[in-house]
Design an enzyme around this catalytic site. Structure first.
Site, PDB file in Angstrom:
ATOM      1  N   GLU A 185       0.715  -1.241  -0.039  1.00  0.00           N
ATOM      2  CA  GLU A 185       0.098  -0.147  -0.052  1.00  0.00           C
ATOM      3  C   GLU A 185       0.828   1.076   0.030  1.00  0.00           C
ATOM      4  O   GLU A 185       0.301   2.409  -0.283  1.00  0.00           O
ATOM      5  CB  GLU A 185      -1.042   0.139   1.228  1.00  0.00           C
ATOM      6  CG  GLU A 185      -1.930  -0.956   1.040  1.00  0.00           C
ATOM      7  CD  GLU A 185      -2.911  -1.103   2.320  1.00  0.00           C
ATOM      8  OE1 GLU A 185      -2.543  -0.612   3.324  1.00  0.00           O
ATOM      9  OE2 GLU A 185      -3.946  -1.847   1.929  1.00  0.00           O
TER      10      GLU A 185
ATOM     11  N   GLU B 256       7.296 -21.880   7.819  1.00  0.00           N
ATOM     12  CA  GLU B 256       7.590 -21.092   9.011  1.00  0.00           C
ATOM     13  C   GLU B 256       8.757 -21.450   9.755  1.00  0.00           C
ATOM     14  O   GLU B 256       9.311 -21.031  10.683  1.00  0.00           O
ATOM     15  CB  GLU B 256       6.462 -20.320   9.676  1.00  0.00           C
ATOM     16  CG  GLU B 256       5.842 -21.566  10.549  1.00  0.00           C
ATOM     17  CD  GLU B 256       4.823 -20.926  11.404  1.00  0.00           C
ATOM     18  OE1 GLU B 256       4.849 -21.236  12.753  1.00  0.00           O
ATOM     19  OE2 GLU B 256       3.877 -20.195  11.073  1.00  0.00           O
TER      20      GLU B 256
END
Length: 271
Positions: free
Chosen positions: A81, A112
């Site tokens: 963004e 992960e």
């Protein structure tokens, strides 16, 4: 090292399946209300990291977020963004998630748990000591994130983190830790809820404060935003009208000519 994982502690609420929708929503909302107060207690930590981010970006560096699961997705969202909001290059703020872009929409099993992969991912971007890397992990124990920060530390790269447990391995590893302790989740262990909300709010603060410090806001307006749809073009025209006190048609013509709110305003002022 022993520490209390409050993000994994049992919910304060029992028998959720027996609650009415009204009660469910009210109780979730009551828990959500506690998040800003938890962030308030960490403001000095957030400030320390923002100052480092600003210094690095002013010196030609970049900001990287690394995370897994919800934490990784939130980092990717914040990074993605920045270009449309502040008009900065797409590679100034970079979000990396364990498992790669596939993991943005679909979990990649055990990604992960790879302690080495984050450094490999960062190395693809020629990471260097001008950059700053922020690890995001609600638990503060994610191997992908901790391993990445350890390698950054070893290579003289500034490191920060956002976590929701006090005294976690991640916070100990990061040079500039942010610990927002939100307590047990409404659904036990579902850290996409309060912890995720806390991480999103902190990410908003880091990127927004940094971009303001770098000069990408004028007054309170996004004068460097990308004009990527009609709504934003209309917003840009109104910014110019408000700033210069000129008719809307003239403002629209200026924006059409210069393709940028800041440039349009500066061009008018330099006539």
């Amino acid at each position: 090292m022993s520490f209390t994982k409050t993000t994994e502690q049992s919910s304060r609420y029992e028998h959720l399946e027996k609650m009415s929708v009204t009660d469910l929503l009210q109780n979730i909302n009551n828990e959500d209300k506690t998040v800003p107060f938890a962030i308030e207690r960490a403001l000095s930590q957030i400030e320390s990291l923002v100052n480092v981010v600003v210094d690095r970006l002013k010196d030609g560096g970049r900001l990287f977020y690394i995370g897994a699961g919800t934490s990784g997705r939130l980092g990717v969202v914040d990074a993605s963004e920045c270009p449309p909001t502040f008009g900065v290059p797409f590679d100034l703020v970079v979000g990396l998630i364990a498992g790669g872009d596939t993991a943005i929409r679909r979990a990649v099993e055990f990604a992960e748990d790879d302690r080495e992969q984050a450094w490999k991912d960062l190395s693809d971007y020629n990471i260097n000591d001008k950059d700053v890397v922020v690890g995001i992990a609600a638990s503060g124990t994610t191997p992908y994130v901790i391993g990445g920060l350890e390698q950054c530390n070893a290579n003289g790269i500034a490191t920060g983190c956002i976590t929701c447990n006090q005294g976690s391995p991640l916070a100990v590893t990061a040079q500039y830790p942010i610990e927002v302790v939100v307590g047990p989740e409404f659904v036990t262990g579902s850290s996409r809820m309060k912890a995720g909300t806390a991480q999103k709010l902190v990410l908003n603060m880091i990127s927004t404060a940094a971009m303001i410090q770098l000069g990408h806001i004028k007054g309170n307006k996004m004068v460097d935003m990308q004009l990527s749809n009609h709504k934003l073009v209309g917003r840009g025209v109104q910014m110019i009208v408000d700033e210069l006190n000129i008719p809307q048609e003239e403002a629209a013509a200026l924006l059409e000519e210069h393709k940028n709110v800041r440039k349009a305003i500066e061009a008018y002022a330099n006539r």
